[in-house]
Design a protein around this motif. Structure first.
Motif, mmCIF file in Angstrom:
data_model
loop_
_atom_site.group_PDB
_atom_site.id
_atom_site.type_symbol
_atom_site.label_atom_id
_atom_site.label_comp_id
_atom_site.label_asym_id
_atom_site.label_seq_id
_atom_site.Cartn_x
_atom_site.Cartn_y
_atom_site.Cartn_z
ATOM 1 N N PRO A 233 19.407 10.426 43.470
ATOM 2 C CA PRO A 233 20.300 10.493 44.621
ATOM 3 C C PRO A 233 20.089 9.295 45.552
ATOM 4 C CG PRO A 233 18.441 11.956 44.949
ATOM 5 C CD PRO A 233 18.282 11.357 43.576
ATOM 6 N N PRO A 234 21.154 8.582 45.935
ATOM 7 C CA PRO A 234 20.970 7.375 46.743
ATOM 8 C C PRO A 234 20.394 7.645 48.119
ATOM 9 C CG PRO A 234 23.290 7.968 46.572
ATOM 10 C CD PRO A 234 22.554 8.845 45.612
ATOM 11 N N SER A 235 20.515 8.883 48.618
ATOM 12 C CA SER A 235 20.017 9.188 49.959
ATOM 13 C C SER A 235 18.496 9.183 50.035
ATOM 14 C CB SER A 235 20.557 10.547 50.416
ATOM 15 O OG SER A 235 20.184 11.562 49.505
ATOM 16 N N THR A 236 17.788 9.046 48.901
ATOM 17 C CA THR A 236 16.322 8.994 48.941
ATOM 18 C C THR A 236 15.799 7.563 49.039
ATOM 19 O OG1 THR A 236 16.126 8.889 46.526
ATOM 20 C CG2 THR A 236 16.211 11.080 47.533
ATOM 21 N N LEU A 237 16.655 6.577 48.917
ATOM 22 C CA LEU A 237 16.201 5.195 48.850
ATOM 23 C C LEU A 237 15.948 4.624 50.240
ATOM 24 C CD1 LEU A 237 18.720 3.888 46.168
ATOM 25 C CD2 LEU A 237 16.306 4.455 45.826
ATOM 26 N N ARG A 238 14.899 3.811 50.353
ATOM 27 C CA ARG A 238 14.593 3.095 51.595
ATOM 28 C C ARG A 238 14.296 1.644 51.254
ATOM 29 N NH1 ARG A 238 9.368 1.864 51.954
ATOM 30 N NH2 ARG A 238 7.900 2.976 50.603
ATOM 31 N N HIS A 239 14.310 0.819 52.296
ATOM 32 C CA HIS A 239 14.064 -0.605 52.101
ATOM 33 C C HIS A 239 12.577 -0.897 51.926
ATOM 34 C CE1 HIS A 239 18.042 -2.199 52.700
ATOM 35 N NE2 HIS A 239 18.190 -1.581 53.847
ATOM 36 N N ASP A 240 12.253 -1.763 50.978
ATOM 37 C CA ASP A 240 10.956 -2.430 50.858
ATOM 38 C C ASP A 240 11.273 -3.916 50.815
ATOM 39 O OD1 ASP A 240 8.844 -0.697 50.948
ATOM 40 O OD2 ASP A 240 8.799 -0.291 48.809
ATOM 41 N N VAL A 241 10.838 -4.666 51.812
ATOM 42 C CA VAL A 241 11.272 -6.056 51.947
ATOM 43 C C VAL A 241 10.068 -6.960 52.190
ATOM 44 C CG1 VAL A 241 12.639 -7.668 53.324
ATOM 45 C CG2 VAL A 241 13.525 -5.392 52.818
ATOM 46 N N VAL A 242 10.065 -8.092 51.519
ATOM 47 C CA VAL A 242 9.107 -9.164 51.790
ATOM 48 C C VAL A 242 9.906 -10.390 52.210
ATOM 49 C CG1 VAL A 242 7.426 -10.752 50.784
ATOM 50 C CG2 VAL A 242 7.323 -8.317 50.239
ATOM 51 N N THR A 243 9.489 -11.030 53.296
ATOM 52 C CA THR A 243 10.126 -12.268 53.738
ATOM 53 C C THR A 243 9.107 -13.400 53.740
ATOM 54 O OG1 THR A 243 9.705 -11.808 56.089
ATOM 55 C CG2 THR A 243 11.810 -11.070 55.179
ATOM 56 N N ALA A 244 9.555 -14.572 53.335
ATOM 57 C CA ALA A 244 8.773 -15.799 53.427
ATOM 58 C C ALA A 244 9.555 -16.755 54.322
ATOM 59 C CB ALA A 244 8.549 -16.408 52.047
ATOM 60 N N SER A 245 8.943 -17.205 55.409
ATOM 61 C CA SER A 245 9.691 -17.940 56.427
ATOM 62 C C SER A 245 9.089 -19.301 56.724
ATOM 63 C CB SER A 245 9.740 -17.150 57.740
ATOM 64 O OG SER A 245 10.263 -15.870 57.549
ATOM 65 N N LEU A 246 9.987 -20.252 56.975
ATOM 66 C CA LEU A 246 9.635 -21.534 57.556
ATOM 67 C C LEU A 246 10.011 -21.462 59.028
ATOM 68 C CD1 LEU A 246 8.678 -24.498 57.025
ATOM 69 C CD2 LEU A 246 11.108 -25.067 56.765
ATOM 70 N N THR A 247 9.060 -21.752 59.910
ATOM 71 C CA THR A 247 9.305 -21.646 61.349
ATOM 72 C C THR A 247 9.059 -22.984 62.035
ATOM 73 O OG1 THR A 247 7.020 -21.009 61.902
ATOM 74 C CG2 THR A 247 8.532 -19.244 61.286
ATOM 75 N N TYR A 248 9.763 -23.161 63.140
ATOM 76 C CA TYR A 248 9.526 -24.339 63.977
ATOM 77 C C TYR A 248 9.685 -23.920 65.426
ATOM 78 C CZ TYR A 248 9.769 -28.999 65.991
ATOM 79 O OH TYR A 248 9.527 -30.118 66.741
ATOM 80 N N THR A 249 8.667 -24.168 66.258
ATOM 81 C CA THR A 249 8.715 -23.785 67.663
ATOM 82 C C THR A 249 8.370 -24.977 68.549
ATOM 83 O OG1 THR A 249 6.376 -23.081 67.726
ATOM 84 C CG2 THR A 249 8.016 -21.418 67.108
ATOM 85 N N VAL A 250 8.898 -24.918 69.778
ATOM 86 C CA VAL A 250 8.605 -25.915 70.804
ATOM 87 C C VAL A 250 8.370 -25.197 72.111
ATOM 88 C CG1 VAL A 250 9.956 -27.753 69.689
ATOM 89 C CG2 VAL A 250 11.060 -26.197 71.318
ATOM 90 N N PRO A 251 7.753 -25.815 73.106
ATOM 91 C CA PRO A 251 7.585 -25.162 74.400
ATOM 92 C C PRO A 251 8.920 -24.780 75.028
ATOM 93 C CG PRO A 251 6.169 -27.073 74.240
ATOM 94 C CD PRO A 251 7.082 -27.126 73.051
ATOM 95 N N LEU A 252 8.948 -23.635 75.708
ATOM 96 C CA LEU A 252 10.173 -23.144 76.316
ATOM 97 C C LEU A 252 10.681 -24.090 77.404
ATOM 98 C CD1 LEU A 252 12.188 -20.789 76.378
ATOM 99 C CD2 LEU A 252 10.727 -19.662 78.046
ATOM 100 N N GLN A 253 9.794 -24.831 78.044
ATOM 101 C CA GLN A 253 10.204 -25.732 79.117
ATOM 102 C C GLN A 253 11.186 -26.805 78.647
ATOM 103 O OE1 GLN A 253 7.160 -24.738 78.364
ATOM 104 N NE2 GLN A 253 5.682 -25.060 80.022
ATOM 105 N N LEU A 254 11.163 -27.109 77.347
ATOM 106 C CA LEU A 254 12.087 -28.128 76.829
ATOM 107 C C LEU A 254 13.521 -27.659 76.918
ATOM 108 C CD1 LEU A 254 10.220 -29.442 73.666
ATOM 109 C CD2 LEU A 254 10.220 -30.386 75.975
ATOM 110 N N PHE A 255 13.731 -26.358 77.086
ATOM 111 C CA PHE A 255 15.079 -25.825 77.184
ATOM 112 C C PHE A 255 15.444 -25.576 78.630
ATOM 113 C CE2 PHE A 255 13.683 -25.064 72.931
ATOM 114 C CZ PHE A 255 14.817 -25.184 72.166
#
Length: 255
Positions: A233-255
């Motif tokens: 029955p499809p109502s028994t299914l739940r998500h199992d998820v793996v994510t692999a991410s590339l991130t880039y951050t800078v100081p908030l003051q630059l905005f």
């Protein structure tokens, strides 16, 4: 009987989530705006639909349950609470789903679920000691997903011919409008230029609610009732998820 969803359309649910995350970002940013960082993250999503307590397992004895490769992308805010602890709210667009196949001698059948969400995350982050220019961290928290789109493509080949079915899961409320999940993960970052940081992150995001609403026949009749649905029955299914991410951050003051 399932309780009614509080949102009558994906647009209403998405607007609520964006408003909620906006409030969180404003409150978090005002707490330590002078040291906060903002950035983007994107990468592949490895989606799986599971009906088992064991991650990445499920399906019937004669059915193969396989992951689906998709994408995610969005914005991240990093607010320091102490030298080692941070608050990390995020807002993402994420694609999930999974595949089920049944390679029997008399036929081959497959169901391909493709599901899209806007996802808000509220994470706690802990810096981990590491030597050199690299920095490491661990994260944990909660995610809230609001469904934007969902389809299932069913195909079967046998001596009797080829059968196809495509169902829009949001049309008749087959897909739950929202989901809640846990998030755990770790990452590495490296300084780029004077202020930028480039990072890699790996996370596990299991859902806590069933993905689909309704009972065993929630998806209705198919082109070949003897073949589908593989994932009943499809109502028994739940998500199992793996994510692999590339991130880039800078100081908030630059905005």
């Amino acid at each position: 009987m399932l309780p009614p969803d509080p949102f009558r359309s994906p647009a209403q649910a998405a607007s609520f989530l964006v408003l909620l995350m906006g409030v969180c970002l404003i409150l978090a940013g005002s707490a330590a705006a002078q040291d906060a960082r903002v950035g983007l993250r994107t990468g592949p999503t490895f989606g799986f639909l599971s009906d088992s307590a064991i991650p990445f397992t499920g399906g019937r004895r004669t059915t193969n349950a396989n992951p689906r490769l998709d994408l995610h992308a969005g914005a991240v805010l990093l607010v320091p609470l102490t030298d080692a602890y941070f608050l990390q709210p995020e807002l993402l667009y994420i694609q999930k789903g999974g595949h089920f196949s049944q390679p029997l001698s008399e036929r081959y059948s497959v169901e391909r679920y493709r599901l899209s969400y806007v996802q808000g995350l509220m994470l706690g982050r802990r810096a981990l000691p590491i030597r050199g220019r690299l920095s490491a961290h661990a994260v944990a928290g909660l995610s809230v997903d609001v469904a934007l789109r969902g389809t299932v493509q069913r195909d079967a080949r046998s001596a009797r011919g080829t059968f196809e079915d495509r169902i829009d899961l949001l049309d008749d409320d087959h897909l739950r409008r929202w989901d809640v999940g846990l998030v755990v993960g770790a990452g590495l970052e490296y300084g780029i230029g004077a202020t930028g940081r480039l990072g890699l992150a790996l996370r596990y995001n299991p859902g806590l609610r069933s993905v689909f609403a309704g009972s065993e026949d929630a998806l209705g009749p198919s082109t070949n009732a003897g073949v589908f649905p593989l994932s009943a029955p499809p109502s028994t299914l739940r998500h199992d998820v793996v994510t692999a991410s590339l991130t880039y951050t800078v100081p908030l003051q630059l905005f």
